[in-house]
Design a protein around this motif. Structure first.
Motif, mmCIF file in Angstrom:
data_model
loop_
_atom_site.group_PDB
_atom_site.id
_atom_site.type_symbol
_atom_site.label_atom_id
_atom_site.label_comp_id
_atom_site.label_asym_id
_atom_site.label_seq_id
_atom_site.Cartn_x
_atom_site.Cartn_y
_atom_site.Cartn_z
ATOM 1 N N LYS A 61 13.692 -16.226 1.607
ATOM 2 C CA LYS A 61 13.175 -15.539 0.424
ATOM 3 C C LYS A 61 12.081 -16.350 -0.257
ATOM 4 O O LYS A 61 11.139 -15.798 -0.823
ATOM 5 N N ALA A 62 12.206 -17.679 -0.194
ATOM 6 C CA ALA A 62 11.228 -18.551 -0.845
ATOM 7 C C ALA A 62 9.832 -18.400 -0.256
ATOM 8 O O ALA A 62 8.834 -18.746 -0.901
ATOM 9 N N GLU A 63 9.751 -17.875 0.978
ATOM 10 C CA GLU A 63 8.456 -17.711 1.639
ATOM 11 C C GLU A 63 7.788 -16.379 1.284
ATOM 12 O O GLU A 63 6.617 -16.172 1.614
ATOM 13 N N VAL A 64 8.513 -15.497 0.623
ATOM 14 C CA VAL A 64 7.989 -14.157 0.344
ATOM 15 C C VAL A 64 6.754 -14.172 -0.565
ATOM 16 O O VAL A 64 5.764 -13.493 -0.278
ATOM 17 N N PRO A 65 6.733 -14.943 -1.682
ATOM 18 C CA PRO A 65 5.543 -14.916 -2.540
ATOM 19 C C PRO A 65 4.254 -15.291 -1.814
ATOM 20 O O PRO A 65 3.210 -14.651 -2.019
ATOM 21 N N ALA A 66 4.315 -16.319 -0.960
ATOM 22 C CA ALA A 66 3.119 -16.713 -0.211
ATOM 23 C C ALA A 66 2.695 -15.605 0.746
ATOM 24 O O ALA A 66 1.495 -15.339 0.920
ATOM 25 N N ALA A 67 3.678 -14.942 1.371
ATOM 26 C CA ALA A 67 3.363 -13.836 2.279
ATOM 27 C C ALA A 67 2.707 -12.687 1.510
ATOM 28 O O ALA A 67 1.740 -12.070 1.984
ATOM 29 N N LEU A 68 3.216 -12.400 0.321
ATOM 30 C CA LEU A 68 2.632 -11.336 -0.505
ATOM 31 C C LEU A 68 1.176 -11.641 -0.850
ATOM 32 O O LEU A 68 0.313 -10.758 -0.824
ATOM 33 N N GLU A 69 0.906 -12.913 -1.149
ATOM 34 C CA GLU A 69 -0.453 -13.304 -1.498
ATOM 35 C C GLU A 69 -1.401 -13.093 -0.323
ATOM 36 O O GLU A 69 -2.521 -12.584 -0.482
ATOM 37 N N LYS A 70 -0.961 -13.478 0.870
ATOM 38 C CA LYS A 70 -1.792 -13.305 2.065
ATOM 39 C C LYS A 70 -2.025 -11.823 2.361
ATOM 40 O O LYS A 70 -3.134 -11.407 2.716
ATOM 41 N N ILE A 71 -0.966 -11.034 2.230
ATOM 42 C CA ILE A 71 -1.083 -9.597 2.495
ATOM 43 C C ILE A 71 -2.055 -8.949 1.509
ATOM 44 O O ILE A 71 -2.887 -8.122 1.885
ATOM 45 N N SER A 72 -1.957 -9.340 0.233
ATOM 46 C CA SER A 72 -2.863 -8.788 -0.784
ATOM 47 C C SER A 72 -4.306 -9.160 -0.486
ATOM 48 O O SER A 72 -5.220 -8.339 -0.647
ATOM 49 N N SER A 73 -4.513 -10.400 -0.025
ATOM 50 C CA SER A 73 -5.863 -10.859 0.287
ATOM 51 C C SER A 73 -6.459 -10.053 1.437
ATOM 52 O O SER A 73 -7.608 -9.578 1.353
ATOM 53 N N VAL A 74 -5.687 -9.868 2.509
ATOM 54 C CA VAL A 74 -6.176 -9.106 3.658
ATOM 55 C C VAL A 74 -6.399 -7.645 3.273
ATOM 56 O O VAL A 74 -7.399 -7.029 3.661
ATOM 57 N N SER A 75 -5.484 -7.073 2.511
ATOM 58 C CA SER A 75 -5.627 -5.682 2.079
ATOM 59 C C SER A 75 -6.918 -5.492 1.291
ATOM 60 O O SER A 75 -7.650 -4.510 1.473
ATOM 61 N N SER A 76 -7.209 -6.448 0.411
ATOM 62 C CA SER A 76 -8.434 -6.377 -0.377
ATOM 63 C C SER A 76 -9.662 -6.434 0.521
ATOM 64 O O SER A 76 -10.624 -5.677 0.335
ATOM 65 N N MET A 77 -9.640 -7.318 1.523
ATOM 66 C CA MET A 77 -10.778 -7.435 2.440
ATOM 67 C C MET A 77 -10.968 -6.178 3.289
ATOM 68 O O MET A 77 -12.064 -5.892 3.753
ATOM 69 N N LEU A 78 -9.871 -5.429 3.470
ATOM 70 C CA LEU A 78 -9.962 -4.164 4.218
ATOM 71 C C LEU A 78 -10.372 -3.006 3.327
ATOM 72 O O LEU A 78 -10.499 -1.870 3.785
ATOM 73 N N GLY A 79 -10.552 -3.299 2.023
ATOM 74 C CA GLY A 79 -10.989 -2.268 1.094
ATOM 75 C C GLY A 79 -9.880 -1.379 0.578
ATOM 76 O O GLY A 79 -10.140 -0.283 0.077
ATOM 77 N N VAL A 80 -8.627 -1.844 0.668
ATOM 78 C CA VAL A 80 -7.493 -1.054 0.184
ATOM 79 C C VAL A 80 -7.426 -1.171 -1.334
ATOM 80 O O VAL A 80 -7.391 -2.292 -1.860
ATOM 81 N N PRO A 81 -7.392 -0.044 -2.055
ATOM 82 C CA PRO A 81 -7.260 -0.115 -3.518
ATOM 83 C C PRO A 81 -6.018 -0.899 -3.926
ATOM 84 O O PRO A 81 -4.966 -0.807 -3.287
ATOM 85 N N ALA A 82 -6.134 -1.684 -5.006
ATOM 86 C CA ALA A 82 -5.097 -2.641 -5.398
ATOM 87 C C ALA A 82 -3.714 -2.010 -5.524
ATOM 88 O O ALA A 82 -2.720 -2.588 -5.102
#
Length: 224
Positions: free
Chosen positions: A165-186
């Motif tokens: 579970k402790a690794e989830v926040p870092a994973a969320l950050e990476k996913i948000s970054s990639v989603s943003s680069m793909l042009g996915v609305p926040a």
């Protein structure tokens, strides 16, 4: 909670240029595959209403998705993926409370637990691997899956698999970054394939899950 890897994911609506954007970001196409998913539940949707999702994937076997991390906001989800049949059977008996647990495979307990097919459809998937910006070399790559179904629905998913579970926040950050680069609305929130299938072909079941979702009992967004 059932043991297994935690899948942290975000679904999005792919556009005509999504694959081009992935290539520009340095993503690699790992494979393309077509498979059938069949989902099982009781007639009362006892599993789905408890936010558990039992699936048999052609060529991959059985999987039970269980709630992983509570309190996630926005478009992200995190589920524990249980693939050991003995662990799945144990969890099913715990959830459905139907007599003494049997030492058998999942298929053998469908009848005793009154589990039946509620959805079955074919997906064609292109699976990409991508390193998030700032990711260290030894860290696992993110997966971006682009799916299209035989009932005309397309959905994308950015996914990371973690063990704690402790690794989830870092994973969320990476996913948000990639989603943003793909042009996915926040705050774009896209339904899972299963939910769209139910909406189109089993509207009564869909409404029951929608009501549960609005009351915070189930998300309906885990079925990938």
């Amino acid at each position: 909670m059932a043991e297994g890897l935690i899948e942290v994911e975000r679904k999005f609506a792919p556009g005509p240029d999504t694959e081009e954007k992935l290539q520009e970001l340095g993503a690699t196409l790992e494979y393309q595959v077509t498979f059938r998913d069949t989902y099982y539940d009781t007639s009362e949707l006892s599993l789905m209403l408890a936010d558990h999702w039992l699936r048999q994937r052609e060529g991959s076997g059985w999987e039970l998705k269980c709630p992983g991390v509570t309190g996630l906001s926005g478009p992200h989800n995190a589920y524990v993926e249980v693939t050991s049949e003995s662990a799945i059977v144990a969890q099913l008996f715990q959830l459905l409370g139907s007599g003494e647990q049997e030492t058998a495979g999942v298929a053998a307990v469908l009848g005793p637990l009154k589990l039946q097919e509620v959805a079955s459809f074919i997906t064609t998937r292109s699976s990409w691997k991508l390193a998030a910006s700032g990711t260290r070399e030894q860290e696992p790559l993110l997966t971006v899956d682009l799916d299209s179904t035989d009932f005309g629905y397309a959905v994308g998913e950015v996914e990371a698999m973690v063990r704690e579970k402790a690794e989830v926040p870092a994973a969320l950050e990476k996913i948000s970054s990639v989603s943003s680069m793909l042009g996915v609305p926040a705050q774009e929130k896209v339904p899972a394939k299963l939910m769209v299938f139910l909406q189109r072909f089993r509207p009564r079941d869909y409404e029951r899950l929608l009501d549960a979702d609005s009351s915070g009992e189930a998300t309906g967004n885990s079925a990938s």
